[in-house]
Design a protein around this motif. Structure first.
Motif, PDB file in Angstrom:
ATOM      1  N   SER A 194       0.827  -1.211   0.000  1.00 29.27           N
ATOM      2  CA  SER A 194       0.000   0.000   0.000  1.00 29.27           C
ATOM      3  C   SER A 194       0.855   1.252   0.000  1.00 29.27           C
ATOM      4  CB  SER A 194      -0.946  -0.005   1.209  1.00 29.27           C
ATOM      5  OG  SER A 194      -1.895  -1.048   1.096  1.00 29.27           O
ATOM      6  N   ALA A 195       1.974   1.214   0.719  1.00 27.31           N
ATOM      7  CA  ALA A 195       2.890   2.349   0.710  1.00 27.31           C
ATOM      8  C   ALA A 195       3.540   2.499  -0.668  1.00 27.31           C
ATOM      9  CB  ALA A 195       3.955   2.174   1.792  1.00 27.31           C
ATOM     10  N   ALA A 196       3.935   1.377  -1.265  1.00 26.61           N
ATOM     11  CA  ALA A 196       4.537   1.428  -2.597  1.00 26.61           C
ATOM     12  C   ALA A 196       3.548   1.939  -3.638  1.00 26.61           C
ATOM     13  CB  ALA A 196       5.049   0.040  -2.986  1.00 26.61           C
ATOM     14  N   LEU A 197       2.247   1.689  -3.409  1.00 25.05           N
ATOM     15  CA  LEU A 197       1.237   2.173  -4.342  1.00 25.05           C
ATOM     16  C   LEU A 197       1.158   3.701  -4.317  1.00 25.05           C
ATOM     17  CD1 LEU A 197      -0.901   1.385  -6.413  1.00 25.05           C
ATOM     18  CD2 LEU A 197      -2.565   1.288  -4.549  1.00 25.05           C
ATOM     19  N   VAL A 198       1.433   4.306  -3.167  1.00 20.83           N
ATOM     20  CA  VAL A 198       1.463   5.772  -3.086  1.00 20.83           C
ATOM     21  C   VAL A 198       2.539   6.318  -4.026  1.00 20.83           C
ATOM     22  CG1 VAL A 198       1.902   7.744  -1.582  1.00 20.83           C
ATOM     23  CG2 VAL A 198       0.556   5.812  -0.740  1.00 20.83           C
ATOM     24  N   ASP A 199       3.677   5.642  -4.115  1.00 21.29           N
ATOM     25  CA  ASP A 199       4.749   6.076  -5.018  1.00 21.29           C
ATOM     26  C   ASP A 199       4.255   6.084  -6.472  1.00 21.29           C
ATOM     27  OD1 ASP A 199       6.189   5.951  -2.654  1.00 21.29           O
ATOM     28  OD2 ASP A 199       7.135   4.037  -3.155  1.00 21.29           O
ATOM     29  N   VAL A 200       3.545   5.032  -6.853  1.00 19.61           N
ATOM     30  CA  VAL A 200       2.982   4.965  -8.206  1.00 19.61           C
ATOM     31  C   VAL A 200       1.945   6.060  -8.399  1.00 19.61           C
ATOM     32  CG1 VAL A 200       1.610   3.549  -9.795  1.00 19.61           C
ATOM     33  CG2 VAL A 200       3.419   2.495  -8.425  1.00 19.61           C
ATOM     34  N   ALA A 201       1.137   6.317  -7.371  1.00 19.07           N
ATOM     35  CA  ALA A 201       0.087   7.341  -7.472  1.00 19.07           C
ATOM     36  C   ALA A 201       0.681   8.722  -7.711  1.00 19.07           C
ATOM     37  CB  ALA A 201      -0.770   7.341  -6.208  1.00 19.07           C
ATOM     38  N   VAL A 202       1.798   9.025  -7.050  1.00 18.12           N
ATOM     39  CA  VAL A 202       2.433  10.336  -7.241  1.00 18.12           C
ATOM     40  C   VAL A 202       2.904  10.478  -8.689  1.00 18.12           C
ATOM     41  CG1 VAL A 202       4.397  11.787  -6.607  1.00 18.12           C
ATOM     42  CG2 VAL A 202       3.082  10.613  -4.831  1.00 18.12           C
ATOM     43  N   ILE A 203       3.551   9.448  -9.218  1.00 21.69           N
ATOM     44  CA  ILE A 203       4.013   9.510 -10.614  1.00 21.69           C
ATOM     45  C   ILE A 203       2.822   9.604 -11.561  1.00 21.69           C
ATOM     46  CG2 ILE A 203       5.255   8.301 -12.435  1.00 21.69           C
ATOM     47  CD1 ILE A 203       7.056   9.388 -10.210  1.00 21.69           C
ATOM     48  N   GLN A 204       1.808   8.797 -11.348  1.00 20.61           N
ATOM     49  CA  GLN A 204       0.630   8.816 -12.221  1.00 20.61           C
ATOM     50  C   GLN A 204      -0.056  10.171 -12.184  1.00 20.61           C
ATOM     51  OE1 GLN A 204      -1.792   5.263 -12.164  1.00 20.61           O
ATOM     52  NE2 GLN A 204      -3.686   6.413 -12.457  1.00 20.61           N
ATOM     53  N   ALA A 205      -0.200  10.734 -10.995  1.00 18.24           N
ATOM     54  CA  ALA A 205      -0.824  12.054 -10.867  1.00 18.24           C
ATOM     55  C   ALA A 205      -0.013  13.117 -11.593  1.00 18.24           C
ATOM     56  CB  ALA A 205      -0.977  12.417  -9.395  1.00 18.24           C
ATOM     57  N   ALA A 206       1.305  13.057 -11.468  1.00 21.86           N
ATOM     58  CA  ALA A 206       2.164  14.050 -12.118  1.00 21.86           C
ATOM     59  C   ALA A 206       2.099  13.933 -13.637  1.00 21.86           C
ATOM     60  CB  ALA A 206       3.602  13.878 -11.635  1.00 21.86           C
ATOM     61  N   LEU A 207       2.006  12.706 -14.140  1.00 26.60           N
ATOM     62  CA  LEU A 207       1.941  12.506 -15.589  1.00 26.60           C
ATOM     63  C   LEU A 207       0.648  13.059 -16.181  1.00 26.60           C
ATOM     64  CD1 LEU A 207       3.290   8.837 -15.842  1.00 26.60           C
ATOM     65  CD2 LEU A 207       4.466  10.911 -16.618  1.00 26.60           C
ATOM     66  N   ASN A 208      -0.409  13.092 -15.382  1.00 29.33           N
ATOM     67  CA  ASN A 208      -1.726  13.456 -15.895  1.00 29.33           C
ATOM     68  C   ASN A 208      -2.275  14.763 -15.339  1.00 29.33           C
ATOM     69  OD1 ASN A 208      -2.603  10.898 -17.504  1.00 29.33           O
ATOM     70  ND2 ASN A 208      -1.776  10.096 -15.589  1.00 29.33           N
ATOM     71  N   SER A 209      -1.487  15.470 -14.553  1.00 33.59           N
ATOM     72  CA  SER A 209      -1.961  16.705 -13.915  1.00 33.59           C
ATOM     73  C   SER A 209      -2.197  17.829 -14.909  1.00 33.59           C
ATOM     74  CB  SER A 209      -0.948  17.159 -12.861  1.00 33.59           C
ATOM     75  OG  SER A 209      -1.180  18.494 -12.470  1.00 33.59           O
ATOM     76  N   HIS A 210      -1.263  18.030 -15.850  1.00 30.38           N
ATOM     77  CA  HIS A 210      -1.321  19.140 -16.816  1.00 30.38           C
ATOM     78  C   HIS A 210      -1.492  20.480 -16.097  1.00 30.38           C
ATOM     79  CE1 HIS A 210      -1.596  16.092 -19.898  1.00 30.38           C
ATOM     80  NE2 HIS A 210      -2.684  15.600 -19.333  1.00 30.38           N
ATOM     81  N   GLY A 211      -0.873  20.583 -14.913  1.00 26.57           N
ATOM     82  CA  GLY A 211      -0.929  21.821 -14.152  1.00 26.57           C
ATOM     83  C   GLY A 211      -2.085  21.917 -13.180  1.00 26.57           C
ATOM     84  N   ASN A 212      -3.022  20.993 -13.252  1.00 29.45           N
ATOM     85  CA  ASN A 212      -4.166  21.011 -12.336  1.00 29.45           C
ATOM     86  C   ASN A 212      -3.786  20.371 -11.002  1.00 29.45           C
ATOM     87  OD1 ASN A 212      -6.102  22.110 -14.230  1.00 29.45           O
ATOM     88  ND2 ASN A 212      -6.002  20.124 -15.274  1.00 29.45           N
ATOM     89  N   LEU A 213      -4.463  20.808  -9.939  1.00 29.15           N
ATOM     90  CA  LEU A 213      -4.214  20.250  -8.622  1.00 29.15           C
ATOM     91  C   LEU A 213      -4.868  18.876  -8.521  1.00 29.15           C
ATOM     92  CD1 LEU A 213      -2.938  20.886  -5.837  1.00 29.15           C
ATOM     93  CD2 LEU A 213      -5.200  21.671  -5.107  1.00 29.15           C
ATOM     94  N   VAL A 214      -4.101  17.886  -8.078  1.00 24.17           N
ATOM     95  CA  VAL A 214      -4.600  16.514  -7.946  1.00 24.17           C
ATOM     96  C   VAL A 214      -4.508  16.120  -6.480  1.00 24.17           C
ATOM     97  CG1 VAL A 214      -4.291  14.107  -8.623  1.00 24.17           C
ATOM     98  CG2 VAL A 214      -3.780  15.944 -10.263  1.00 24.17           C
ATOM     99  N   ALA A 215      -5.611  15.625  -5.931  1.00 24.54           N
ATOM    100  CA  ALA A 215      -5.638  15.079  -4.578  1.00 24.54           C
ATOM    101  C   ALA A 215      -5.313  13.599  -4.656  1.00 24.54           C
ATOM    102  CB  ALA A 215      -6.993  15.296  -3.935  1.00 24.54           C
ATOM    103  N   LEU A 216      -4.212  13.197  -4.043  1.00 23.69           N
ATOM    104  CA  LEU A 216      -3.762  11.817  -4.150  1.00 23.69           C
ATOM    105  C   LEU A 216      -4.746  10.835  -3.517  1.00 23.69           C
ATOM    106  CD1 LEU A 216       0.035  12.324  -3.402  1.00 23.69           C
ATOM    107  CD2 LEU A 216      -1.051  11.945  -5.621  1.00 23.69           C
TER     108      LEU A 216
END
Length: 374
Positions: free
Chosen positions: A346-368
């Motif tokens: 579950s902790a390792a999934l947070v690492d993936v979530a941060v990368i995924q959010a950054a790849l798809n943010s396009h400058g928008n604020l994303v709540a992890l």
């Protein structure tokens, strides 16, 4: 390496297995269970790994070889999983292949240590964790994610220093991973990296390391980010660079810069991590030859005359995260938990979530938390 009856298998015959896992197993000596089998998708690579393992581990009997595509069912992965003398497997296969193999291994009653990232994306990671929790955890099976950066003694020492208040309350931070990859790189030449079938390319494969360090050292989890991703070298598709602003609710904030698209092998000097607090700051850097994690801490203290003075502390630890995480895994499956919480899926999934959010943010604020609850 131990010669006991309960053994392990290595699934995957790539660069990291040969250059990191085998030397780490050798360094553990009798603390590591005996290597009894290796698996790769091809017979050629499985044989090559068996030869390398025999040399590095100084085995009197080479590990058995298993591979795909043979009409002889005694040589395939199911045959390996059927062996009662193999109680655990270390999985280091292509990112999109791993989830299915992890479930097959757990279904066969094996403990599993799988290389990061936990899954290609958050959705698959959530499903993988759900299956483990629903079907296998209650059976006493252990599944951990091998994230060697979180297991580095130097990183753990940095985390303890922050917990101990050596820099006061964390105010802000920065993290930077600047990498140069050309077409001759041994990492680029790995087929599944050359044409990645997962998000982010090197940004996912390597970027989770940086996020794992932040997750380990910061006192509170990251909660939101706004980022831009770009492609600067066409052969590093789909993206090779991320710049992100990240925060932990209203507690502290920072920047994350990740690139595998730097134009030259020479790079400007910069710290990999800097954490700034109310009473000082800390930097963390990793050198590779020899592997060392260096932590520099500058703390504000009060002198006898009441004036502030700065005290510097330097911590240097050998870079041995792979050996550390392997030993921790072997200990926990033997009933000896070190309590460090390494390898939590579950902790390792947070690492993936941060990368995924950054790849798809396009400058928008994303709540992890929203992404992780999807």
């Amino acid at each position: 390496m131990s010669t006991g009856s309960a053994g392990i298998a290595l699934l995957g015959a790539g660069i990291f297995v040969k250059e990191a896992h085998l030397p780490a197993l050798a360094s553990l000596g009798d603390a590591a269970p005996p290597l009894k089998a290796v698996y790769s998708r091809s017979e050629t690579s499985a044989k090559a790994l068996a030869v390398a393992a025999s040399e590095v581990l100084k085995l009197t009997q080479p590990p058995s070889i298993y591979y795909d595509g043979d009409s002889d069912s005694s040589a395939n992965l199911d045959a390996l999983f059927a062996r009662e003398d193999i109680t655990a497997v270390v999985v280091a296969l292509p990112i999109t292949t791993q989830p299915g193999i992890i479930i097959r291994a757990l279904g066969a009653g094996k403990h599993v240590l799988s290389e990061k990232p936990v899954a290609p994306d958050v959705k698959q990671g959530l499903e993988l964790i759900r299956q483990y929790n629903d079907k296998y955890r209650s059976k006493g099976l252990v599944w951990r994610v091998a994230e060697n950066f979180e297991a580095e003694p130097g990183v753990l020492a940095a985390a303890k220093a922050i917990r101990d208040g050596k820099i006061g309350d964390v105010n802000f931070f920065k993290a930077a991973a600047v990498n140069y990859v050309n077409k001759d790189s041994k990492w680029y030449k790995t087929p599944w990296r050359t044409v990645p079938d997962y998000q982010g390319g090197f940004l996912l494969d390597g970027g989770v390391h940086t996020i794992a360090v932040l997750r380990t050292i910061l006192p509170n989890p990251l909660t939101h980010l706004s980022a831009f991703a770009s492609l600067n070298k066409e052969y590093l598709k789909p993206q090779d660079t991320i710049h992100a602003l990240v925060k932990s609710d209203e507690r502290f904030h920072g920047t994350v810069e990740l690139t595998w698209g730097f134009p030259t092998s020479t790079k400007p000097q910069t710290d990999a991590f800097v954490v700034t607090g109310s009473k000082g700051w800390m930097s963390i850097n990793h050198s590779w030859a020899p592997p060392i994690v260096k932590v520099v801490i500058n703390s504000i203290t009060e002198a006898e005359d009441g004036k502030e003075e700065v005290v510097e502390e330097v911590i240097e630890e050998p870079g041995c995260g792979v050996a550390f995480e392997l030993r921790s895994f072997f200990d926990v499956i033997a009933g000896r938990d070190d309590g460090l919480g390494l390898g939590d899926p579950s902790a390792a999934l947070v690492d993936v979530a941060v990368i995924q959010a950054a790849l798809n943010s396009h400058g928008n604020l994303v709540a992890l938390e929203h992404l992780l609850a999807a």
